[in-house]
Design a protein around this motif. Structure first.
Motif, PDB file in Angstrom:
ATOM      1  N   VAL A   7      15.728  87.884 -10.660  1.00  0.00           N
ATOM      2  CA  VAL A   7      15.135  89.222 -10.683  1.00  0.00           C
ATOM      3  C   VAL A   7      16.159  90.172 -11.296  1.00  0.00           C
ATOM      4  N   VAL A   8      15.784  90.812 -12.396  1.00  0.00           N
ATOM      5  CA  VAL A   8      16.663  91.752 -13.090  1.00  0.00           C
ATOM      6  C   VAL A   8      16.269  93.174 -12.693  1.00  0.00           C
ATOM      7  N   VAL A   9      17.264  93.947 -12.220  1.00  0.00           N
ATOM      8  CA  VAL A   9      17.031  95.309 -11.751  1.00  0.00           C
ATOM      9  C   VAL A   9      17.916  96.269 -12.549  1.00  0.00           C
ATOM     10  N   PRO A  10      17.375  96.980 -13.542  1.00  0.00           N
ATOM     11  CA  PRO A  10      18.170  98.004 -14.231  1.00  0.00           C
ATOM     12  C   PRO A  10      18.373  99.206 -13.310  1.00  0.00           C
ATOM     13  N   ASP A  16      19.162 107.314  -4.127  1.00  0.00           N
ATOM     14  CA  ASP A  16      18.291 107.555  -2.984  1.00  0.00           C
ATOM     15  C   ASP A  16      17.208 106.492  -2.811  1.00  0.00           C
ATOM     16  N   TYR A  17      16.986 105.669  -3.823  1.00  0.00           N
ATOM     17  CA  TYR A  17      15.902 104.681  -3.803  1.00  0.00           C
ATOM     18  C   TYR A  17      16.406 103.243  -3.797  1.00  0.00           C
ATOM     19  N   LEU A  18      17.639 103.057  -4.184  1.00  0.00           N
ATOM     20  CA  LEU A  18      18.158 101.728  -4.488  1.00  0.00           C
ATOM     21  C   LEU A  18      18.166 100.792  -3.288  1.00  0.00           C
ATOM     22  N   HIS A  30       9.974  83.823  -1.104  1.00  0.00           N
ATOM     23  CA  HIS A  30      10.566  82.843  -2.020  1.00  0.00           C
ATOM     24  C   HIS A  30      12.068  83.121  -2.010  1.00  0.00           C
ATOM     25  N   SER A  31      12.795  82.337  -1.259  1.00  0.00           N
ATOM     26  CA  SER A  31      14.193  82.674  -0.982  1.00  0.00           C
ATOM     27  C   SER A  31      15.177  82.187  -2.032  1.00  0.00           C
ATOM     28  N   ASN A  32      14.763  81.237  -2.881  1.00  0.00           N
ATOM     29  CA  ASN A  32      15.693  80.720  -3.889  1.00  0.00           C
ATOM     30  C   ASN A  32      15.678  81.657  -5.101  1.00  0.00           C
ATOM     31  N   LEU A  33      16.480  82.689  -5.028  1.00  0.00           N
ATOM     32  CA  LEU A  33      16.503  83.667  -6.095  1.00  0.00           C
ATOM     33  C   LEU A  33      17.900  84.221  -6.296  1.00  0.00           C
ATOM     34  N   GLU A  34      18.118  84.741  -7.495  1.00  0.00           N
ATOM     35  CA  GLU A  34      19.304  85.534  -7.783  1.00  0.00           C
ATOM     36  C   GLU A  34      18.842  86.906  -8.234  1.00  0.00           C
ATOM     37  N   ILE A  35      19.528  87.930  -7.755  1.00  0.00           N
ATOM     38  CA  ILE A  35      19.191  89.313  -8.081  1.00  0.00           C
ATOM     39  C   ILE A  35      20.345  89.853  -8.928  1.00  0.00           C
ATOM     40  N   ILE A  36      20.022  90.303 -10.129  1.00  0.00           N
ATOM     41  CA  ILE A  36      21.047  90.849 -11.019  1.00  0.00           C
ATOM     42  C   ILE A  36      20.773  92.337 -11.194  1.00  0.00           C
ATOM     43  N   ALA A  37      21.622  93.170 -10.564  1.00  0.00           N
ATOM     44  CA  ALA A  37      21.511  94.621 -10.688  1.00  0.00           C
ATOM     45  C   ALA A  37      22.459  95.075 -11.789  1.00  0.00           C
ATOM     46  N   VAL A  38      21.920  95.696 -12.812  1.00  0.00           N
ATOM     47  CA  VAL A  38      22.724  96.141 -13.959  1.00  0.00           C
ATOM     48  C   VAL A  38      22.858  97.653 -13.889  1.00  0.00           C
ATOM     49  N   ASP A  39      24.044  98.112 -13.508  1.00  0.00           N
ATOM     50  CA  ASP A  39      24.322  99.540 -13.406  1.00  0.00           C
ATOM     51  C   ASP A  39      24.620 100.088 -14.798  1.00  0.00           C
ATOM     52  N   ASP A  40      23.721 100.924 -15.297  1.00  0.00           N
ATOM     53  CA  ASP A  40      23.827 101.451 -16.661  1.00  0.00           C
ATOM     54  C   ASP A  40      24.673 102.728 -16.678  1.00  0.00           C
ATOM     55  N   ALA A  41      25.917 102.599 -16.175  1.00  0.00           N
ATOM     56  CA  ALA A  41      26.872 103.721 -16.141  1.00  0.00           C
ATOM     57  C   ALA A  41      26.305 104.915 -15.384  1.00  0.00           C
ATOM     58  N   SER A  42      25.784 104.664 -14.181  1.00  0.00           N
ATOM     59  CA  SER A  42      25.238 105.741 -13.357  1.00  0.00           C
ATOM     60  C   SER A  42      26.313 106.783 -13.071  1.00  0.00           C
ATOM     61  N   GLU A  85      14.808  79.474 -13.685  1.00  0.00           N
ATOM     62  CA  GLU A  85      13.752  78.914 -14.527  1.00  0.00           C
ATOM     63  C   GLU A  85      12.649  79.942 -14.772  1.00  0.00           C
ATOM     64  N   TYR A  86      12.535  80.875 -13.826  1.00  0.00           N
ATOM     65  CA  TYR A  86      11.559  81.957 -13.924  1.00  0.00           C
ATOM     66  C   TYR A  86      12.297  83.281 -13.756  1.00  0.00           C
ATOM     67  N   LEU A  87      11.648  84.359 -14.237  1.00  0.00           N
ATOM     68  CA  LEU A  87      12.334  85.646 -14.266  1.00  0.00           C
ATOM     69  C   LEU A  87      11.340  86.770 -13.994  1.00  0.00           C
ATOM     70  N   SER A  88      11.823  87.804 -13.307  1.00  0.00           N
ATOM     71  CA  SER A  88      10.994  88.971 -13.028  1.00  0.00           C
ATOM     72  C   SER A  88      11.851  90.227 -13.169  1.00  0.00           C
ATOM     73  N   PHE A  89      11.174  91.366 -13.402  1.00  0.00           N
ATOM     74  CA  PHE A  89      11.856  92.652 -13.471  1.00  0.00           C
ATOM     75  C   PHE A  89      11.341  93.548 -12.353  1.00  0.00           C
ATOM     76  N   VAL A  90      12.257  94.299 -11.742  1.00  0.00           N
ATOM     77  CA  VAL A  90      11.887  95.319 -10.764  1.00  0.00           C
ATOM     78  C   VAL A  90      12.708  96.558 -11.085  1.00  0.00           C
ATOM     79  N   ASP A  91      12.058  97.714 -11.177  1.00  0.00           N
ATOM     80  CA  ASP A  91      12.787  98.954 -11.396  1.00  0.00           C
ATOM     81  C   ASP A  91      13.423  99.413 -10.093  1.00  0.00           C
ATOM     82  N   ALA A  92      14.613  99.999 -10.187  1.00  0.00           N
ATOM     83  CA  ALA A  92      15.422 100.261  -9.007  1.00  0.00           C
ATOM     84  C   ALA A  92      14.883 101.370  -8.117  1.00  0.00           C
TER      85      ALA A  92
END
Length: 326
Positions: A7-10, A16-18, A30-42, A85-92
Protein backbone atom coordinates in the motif's frame (compact mmCIF):
# COMPACT_ATOMS: atom_id res chain seq x y z
CA UNK A 1 -0.01 -17.62 3.18
CA UNK A 2 -1.89 -14.72 1.58
CA UNK A 3 0.20 -12.87 -1.02
CA UNK A 4 2.01 -9.68 -0.07
CA UNK A 5 0.11 -6.47 -0.86
CA UNK A 6 1.94 -3.13 -0.96
CA UNK A 7 0.00 0.00 0.00
CA UNK A 8 1.56 3.28 -1.15
CA UNK A 9 0.58 6.38 0.85
CA UNK A 10 1.76 9.78 -0.49
CA UNK A 11 2.07 12.21 2.44
CA UNK A 12 2.12 15.99 2.32
CA UNK A 13 1.04 18.27 5.20
CA UNK A 14 -1.69 15.99 6.56
CA UNK A 15 -0.59 15.76 10.19
CA UNK A 16 -4.16 15.98 11.52
CA UNK A 17 -5.36 13.06 9.36
CA UNK A 18 -2.35 10.80 9.04
CA UNK A 19 -2.67 8.71 12.20
CA UNK A 20 -6.26 7.69 11.40
CA UNK A 21 -5.25 6.72 7.86
CA UNK A 22 -2.30 4.56 8.89
CA UNK A 23 -4.25 3.00 11.77
CA UNK A 24 -6.93 1.90 9.29
CA UNK A 25 -4.24 0.18 7.22
CA UNK A 26 -2.69 -1.52 10.24
CA UNK A 27 -6.16 -2.94 11.03
CA UNK A 28 -6.55 -4.68 7.65
CA UNK A 29 -7.88 -8.23 7.80
CA UNK A 30 -5.43 -9.07 5.00
CA UNK A 31 -2.41 -8.90 7.27
CA UNK A 32 0.39 -9.76 4.84
CA UNK A 33 1.12 -6.25 3.67
CA UNK A 34 3.77 -3.57 3.53
CA UNK A 35 2.83 0.08 3.90
CA UNK A 36 5.10 2.61 2.21
CA UNK A 37 4.49 6.19 3.37
CA UNK A 38 6.29 8.68 1.13
CA UNK A 39 6.73 12.04 2.85
CA UNK A 40 6.87 14.62 0.05
CA UNK A 41 8.91 17.15 2.08
CA UNK A 42 6.02 18.08 4.37
CA UNK A 43 6.38 21.38 6.21
CA UNK A 44 4.17 20.40 9.15
CA UNK A 45 4.79 17.48 11.48
CA UNK A 46 3.70 14.77 9.03
CA UNK A 47 7.18 13.38 8.41
CA UNK A 48 8.01 13.15 12.11
CA UNK A 49 4.65 11.52 12.83
CA UNK A 50 5.32 8.91 10.13
CA UNK A 51 8.62 8.02 11.79
CA UNK A 52 7.00 7.76 15.21
CA UNK A 53 4.22 5.51 13.93
CA UNK A 54 6.74 3.29 12.12
CA UNK A 55 8.37 2.52 15.47
CA UNK A 56 5.14 0.77 16.49
CA UNK A 57 4.20 -0.77 13.11
CA UNK A 58 6.92 -2.99 11.62
CA UNK A 59 5.07 -3.21 8.29
CA UNK A 60 5.34 0.57 7.82
CA UNK A 61 8.28 1.88 5.79
CA UNK A 62 8.82 5.65 5.65
CA UNK A 63 10.54 7.46 2.79
CA UNK A 64 11.42 11.16 3.03
CA UNK A 65 11.82 13.06 -0.23
CA UNK A 66 14.36 15.90 0.08
CA UNK A 67 12.13 18.39 -1.75
CA UNK A 68 8.46 18.70 -2.63
CA UNK A 69 7.93 16.99 -5.98
CA UNK A 70 4.17 16.45 -6.09
CA UNK A 71 1.87 13.43 -5.74
CA UNK A 72 3.03 11.73 -8.95
CA UNK A 73 6.64 11.60 -7.80
CA UNK A 74 5.63 10.43 -4.32
CA UNK A 75 3.54 7.59 -5.72
CA UNK A 76 6.27 6.61 -8.18
CA UNK A 77 8.80 6.39 -5.36
CA UNK A 78 6.49 4.10 -3.42
CA UNK A 79 5.82 1.92 -6.47
CA UNK A 80 9.55 1.65 -7.19
CA UNK A 81 10.11 0.23 -3.70
CA UNK A 82 7.04 -2.06 -3.72
CA UNK A 83 7.75 -5.76 -3.17
CA UNK A 84 4.14 -6.97 -3.20
CA UNK A 85 2.54 -9.04 -5.89
CA UNK A 86 -0.41 -6.67 -5.61
CA UNK A 87 -0.50 -2.94 -4.96
CA UNK A 88 -2.95 -0.31 -3.73
CA UNK A 89 -2.93 3.45 -3.14
CA UNK A 90 -4.44 5.29 -0.18
CA UNK A 91 -4.31 9.06 0.24
CA UNK A 92 -3.01 10.12 3.64
CA UNK A 93 -6.03 12.26 4.55
CA UNK A 94 -8.46 9.40 3.85
CA UNK A 95 -9.16 6.16 5.70
CA UNK A 96 -10.40 2.69 4.81
CA UNK A 97 -12.50 -0.13 6.20
CA UNK A 98 -10.63 -3.13 7.69
CA UNK A 99 -11.88 -5.42 4.90
CA UNK A 100 -10.73 -3.19 2.02
CA UNK A 101 -7.74 -5.21 0.84
CA UNK A 102 -9.27 -8.59 1.59
CA UNK A 103 -12.40 -7.89 -0.45
CA UNK A 104 -10.53 -6.24 -3.31
CA UNK A 105 -8.14 -9.19 -3.47
CA UNK A 106 -11.01 -11.69 -3.45
CA UNK A 107 -12.80 -9.77 -6.21
CA UNK A 108 -9.64 -9.64 -8.32
CA UNK A 109 -8.70 -13.31 -7.98
CA UNK A 110 -12.22 -14.72 -8.31
CA UNK A 111 -12.79 -12.86 -11.59
CA UNK A 112 -9.28 -13.21 -13.04
CA UNK A 113 -9.05 -9.40 -13.30
CA UNK A 114 -5.91 -7.27 -13.27
CA UNK A 115 -7.58 -4.44 -11.32
CA UNK A 116 -10.42 -4.51 -8.79
CA UNK A 117 -12.34 -1.44 -7.65
CA UNK A 118 -14.80 -0.70 -4.85
CA UNK A 119 -17.23 2.04 -3.91
CA UNK A 120 -16.39 5.01 -1.71
CA UNK A 121 -18.01 7.33 0.82
CA UNK A 122 -17.57 11.09 0.54
CA UNK A 123 -17.41 11.31 -3.25
CA UNK A 124 -20.22 11.59 -5.79
CA UNK A 125 -20.29 8.33 -7.73
CA UNK A 126 -23.16 6.54 -9.42
CA UNK A 127 -22.79 3.04 -8.03
CA UNK A 128 -23.71 0.00 -10.06
CA UNK A 129 -24.04 -3.75 -9.52
CA UNK A 130 -20.98 -6.01 -9.28
CA UNK A 131 -19.46 -6.44 -12.72
CA UNK A 132 -16.36 -7.42 -14.69
CA UNK A 133 -15.36 -5.13 -17.54
CA UNK A 134 -13.20 -5.75 -20.56
CA UNK A 135 -10.45 -3.29 -21.41
CA UNK A 136 -12.69 -1.29 -23.74
CA UNK A 137 -15.59 -1.32 -21.27
CA UNK A 138 -13.30 -0.18 -18.44
CA UNK A 139 -12.09 2.75 -20.56
CA UNK A 140 -15.73 3.70 -21.14
CA UNK A 141 -16.40 3.48 -17.39
CA UNK A 142 -13.41 5.74 -16.82
CA UNK A 143 -14.80 8.30 -19.27
CA UNK A 144 -18.19 8.22 -17.52
CA UNK A 145 -16.69 8.09 -14.01
CA UNK A 146 -19.25 5.37 -13.39
CA UNK A 147 -19.43 3.07 -11.54
CA UNK A 148 -15.86 3.74 -10.31
CA UNK A 149 -14.03 7.05 -10.33
CA UNK A 150 -10.91 8.14 -12.19
CA UNK A 151 -8.80 8.11 -9.03
CA UNK A 152 -5.99 5.66 -8.18
CA UNK A 153 -7.25 4.89 -4.67
CA UNK A 154 -10.08 2.45 -3.85
CA UNK A 155 -8.52 -0.10 -6.19
CA UNK A 156 -6.18 -3.09 -6.06
CA UNK A 157 -3.76 -3.72 -8.93
CA UNK A 158 -1.47 -6.47 -10.06
CA UNK A 159 1.86 -4.78 -9.49
CA UNK A 160 3.44 -5.50 -12.88
CA UNK A 161 1.27 -3.18 -15.00
CA UNK A 162 1.58 -0.39 -12.40
CA UNK A 163 5.38 -0.55 -12.44
CA UNK A 164 5.18 -0.36 -16.25
CA UNK A 165 2.92 2.73 -16.09
CA UNK A 166 4.55 5.41 -13.92
CA UNK A 167 2.66 8.56 -13.05
CA UNK A 168 3.70 11.53 -15.20
CA UNK A 169 5.73 13.68 -12.79
CA UNK A 170 5.23 16.72 -14.98
CA UNK A 171 1.46 16.61 -14.33
CA UNK A 172 0.21 17.93 -10.99
CA UNK A 173 -3.54 17.85 -11.50
CA UNK A 174 -5.58 15.11 -13.17
CA UNK A 175 -2.49 12.90 -13.15
CA UNK A 176 -4.76 10.21 -11.71
CA UNK A 177 -7.02 10.18 -14.77
CA UNK A 178 -4.00 10.02 -17.09
CA UNK A 179 -2.48 7.16 -15.08
CA UNK A 180 -5.65 5.06 -15.21
CA UNK A 181 -6.27 5.80 -18.89
CA UNK A 182 -2.78 4.54 -19.73
CA UNK A 183 -2.89 1.63 -17.26
CA UNK A 184 -6.23 0.28 -18.45
CA UNK A 185 -4.79 -0.10 -21.92
CA UNK A 186 -2.31 -2.63 -20.45
CA UNK A 187 -4.86 -4.85 -18.67
CA UNK A 188 -7.49 -7.36 -19.79
CA UNK A 189 -10.21 -7.06 -17.14
CA UNK A 190 -11.33 -4.74 -14.35
CA UNK A 191 -13.67 -6.02 -11.64
CA UNK A 192 -15.99 -3.84 -9.57
CA UNK A 193 -17.98 -4.26 -6.39
CA UNK A 194 -20.13 -1.45 -4.94
CA UNK A 195 -19.05 -2.07 -1.30
CA UNK A 196 -18.14 1.36 0.13
CA UNK A 197 -14.85 0.43 1.72
CA UNK A 198 -12.95 3.68 1.12
CA UNK A 199 -13.64 6.97 2.91
CA UNK A 200 -12.66 10.07 0.97
CA UNK A 201 -12.10 13.27 2.96
CA UNK A 202 -12.48 16.61 1.16
CA UNK A 203 -10.53 18.92 3.42
CA UNK A 204 -10.30 22.69 3.29
CA UNK A 205 -6.93 23.78 1.93
CA UNK A 206 -6.44 20.72 -0.27
CA UNK A 207 -5.50 21.21 -3.91
CA UNK A 208 -9.06 20.57 -5.10
CA UNK A 209 -10.21 23.56 -3.00
CA UNK A 210 -7.51 26.04 -4.06
CA UNK A 211 -7.35 28.66 -6.81
CA UNK A 212 -5.48 28.41 -10.08
CA UNK A 213 -1.74 28.26 -10.74
CA UNK A 214 0.66 26.81 -13.28
CA UNK A 215 0.68 23.38 -11.66
CA UNK A 216 -3.08 23.08 -11.87
CA UNK A 217 -3.02 24.04 -15.52
CA UNK A 218 -1.16 20.82 -16.34
CA UNK A 219 -4.69 19.39 -16.41
CA UNK A 220 -5.11 21.06 -19.80
CA UNK A 221 -2.36 18.93 -21.34
CA UNK A 222 -4.08 15.82 -19.93
CA UNK A 223 -7.33 16.86 -21.62
CA UNK A 224 -5.48 17.31 -24.92
CA UNK A 225 -3.66 13.98 -24.68
CA UNK A 226 -6.64 11.84 -23.66
CA UNK A 227 -9.18 13.39 -26.03
CA UNK A 228 -6.70 13.19 -28.90
CA UNK A 229 -5.82 9.57 -28.18
CA UNK A 230 -9.42 8.48 -27.53
CA UNK A 231 -10.50 9.92 -30.86
CA UNK A 232 -8.30 7.27 -32.49
CA UNK A 233 -8.33 4.34 -30.05
CA UNK A 234 -11.67 4.59 -28.23
CA UNK A 235 -14.03 6.75 -30.35
CA UNK A 236 -17.07 5.33 -28.52
CA UNK A 237 -15.79 7.03 -25.33
CA UNK A 238 -14.70 10.32 -26.93
CA UNK A 239 -17.76 12.44 -26.17
CA UNK A 240 -17.70 11.39 -22.53
CA UNK A 241 -14.00 12.23 -22.25
CA UNK A 242 -14.82 15.59 -23.83
CA UNK A 243 -17.52 16.13 -21.23
CA UNK A 244 -15.01 15.29 -18.50
CA UNK A 245 -12.64 17.87 -19.98
CA UNK A 246 -15.35 20.55 -20.18
CA UNK A 247 -16.47 19.93 -16.60
CA UNK A 248 -12.92 19.96 -15.24
CA UNK A 249 -12.03 23.23 -16.96
CA UNK A 250 -15.31 24.83 -15.93
CA UNK A 251 -14.74 23.83 -12.31
CA UNK A 252 -11.17 25.15 -12.41
CA UNK A 253 -12.35 28.44 -13.91
CA UNK A 254 -14.96 28.87 -11.17
CA UNK A 255 -12.32 28.27 -8.49
CA UNK A 256 -10.03 30.77 -10.23
CA UNK A 257 -12.70 33.46 -9.98
CA UNK A 258 -13.71 32.61 -6.42
CA UNK A 259 -10.30 31.69 -4.93
CA UNK A 260 -7.95 33.78 -7.06
CA UNK A 261 -5.03 33.16 -9.40
CA UNK A 262 -1.29 33.08 -8.78
CA UNK A 263 0.65 36.22 -9.71
CA UNK A 264 -2.67 38.06 -10.10
CA UNK A 265 -3.01 36.77 -13.65
CA UNK A 266 -6.70 35.85 -13.53
CA UNK A 267 -7.56 37.01 -17.05
CA UNK A 268 -4.54 35.25 -18.55
CA UNK A 269 -5.63 32.01 -16.91
CA UNK A 270 -9.25 32.43 -17.98
CA UNK A 271 -8.10 32.91 -21.59
CA UNK A 272 -5.97 29.76 -21.30
CA UNK A 273 -8.94 27.79 -19.94
CA UNK A 274 -11.17 29.22 -22.67
CA UNK A 275 -8.81 27.85 -25.31
CA UNK A 276 -9.05 24.36 -23.83
CA UNK A 277 -12.85 24.57 -23.68
CA UNK A 278 -12.92 25.54 -27.36
CA UNK A 279 -10.61 22.68 -28.38
CA UNK A 280 -12.77 20.02 -26.74
CA UNK A 281 -16.24 21.50 -27.06
CA UNK A 282 -19.03 19.61 -28.80
CA UNK A 283 -22.78 19.92 -28.41
CA UNK A 284 -23.00 16.20 -27.62
CA UNK A 285 -20.47 16.57 -24.78
CA UNK A 286 -22.34 19.60 -23.47
CA UNK A 287 -25.64 17.68 -23.34
CA UNK A 288 -23.95 15.06 -21.15
CA UNK A 289 -23.34 17.66 -18.41
CA UNK A 290 -26.08 17.02 -15.83
CA UNK A 291 -26.73 20.56 -14.50
CA UNK A 292 -28.19 23.41 -16.52
CA UNK A 293 -26.18 26.09 -14.70
CA UNK A 294 -22.95 24.25 -15.48
CA UNK A 295 -23.87 24.04 -19.16
CA UNK A 296 -24.49 27.78 -19.07
CA UNK A 297 -21.09 28.38 -17.47
CA UNK A 298 -19.32 26.27 -20.10
CA UNK A 299 -21.06 28.17 -22.89
CA UNK A 300 -20.22 31.48 -21.23
CA UNK A 301 -16.53 30.61 -20.99
CA UNK A 302 -16.54 29.30 -24.57
CA UNK A 303 -17.98 32.63 -25.74
CA UNK A 304 -16.36 35.24 -23.51
CA UNK A 305 -14.05 35.22 -20.49
CA UNK A 306 -15.70 38.43 -19.30
CA UNK A 307 -19.19 36.89 -19.50
CA UNK A 308 -17.97 33.90 -17.54
CA UNK A 309 -16.46 36.15 -14.88
CA UNK A 310 -19.81 37.87 -14.39
CA UNK A 311 -21.62 34.53 -14.06
CA UNK A 312 -19.08 32.90 -11.73
CA UNK A 313 -18.85 36.01 -9.54
CA UNK A 314 -22.56 35.93 -8.80
CA UNK A 315 -23.12 34.85 -5.20
CA UNK A 316 -25.95 32.54 -6.22
CA UNK A 317 -23.67 30.56 -8.57
CA UNK A 318 -21.87 27.67 -6.89
CA UNK A 319 -19.73 25.78 -9.34
CA UNK A 320 -19.53 22.07 -8.84
CA UNK A 321 -17.76 19.50 -10.92
CA UNK A 322 -16.97 15.84 -10.73
CA UNK A 323 -14.94 15.03 -7.68
CA UNK A 324 -11.35 14.32 -8.63
CA UNK A 325 -8.08 14.01 -6.79
CA UNK A 326 -4.83 15.47 -7.89
Amino acid sequence: MDPLITVVVPVYNVEDYLERCLASLSAQTHSNLEIIAVDDASTDGSGTLCDRLAEKEPRLQVVHLPENRGPSAARNEGVRRARGEYLSFVDADDWVEPELLERLYRSLTETGADVSACGAEGIRLQDGPPAVFTREEAIRCLARSRPFGFVPWGKLYRTGPVKATPFDEGVFYSEDLLFLYQLFQKVERVSYRPDRLYHYVCREGSQVQSGINRRRCTLLAVNDLICGDAAVRFPEALEEFRQTALEAVRCMAVLAVKKGASEGRLWDYLKLLQGNIRRHFSWKALTLCPRGRDKAAILALYTSAAAFWVLASASKYIGRGRDRRG
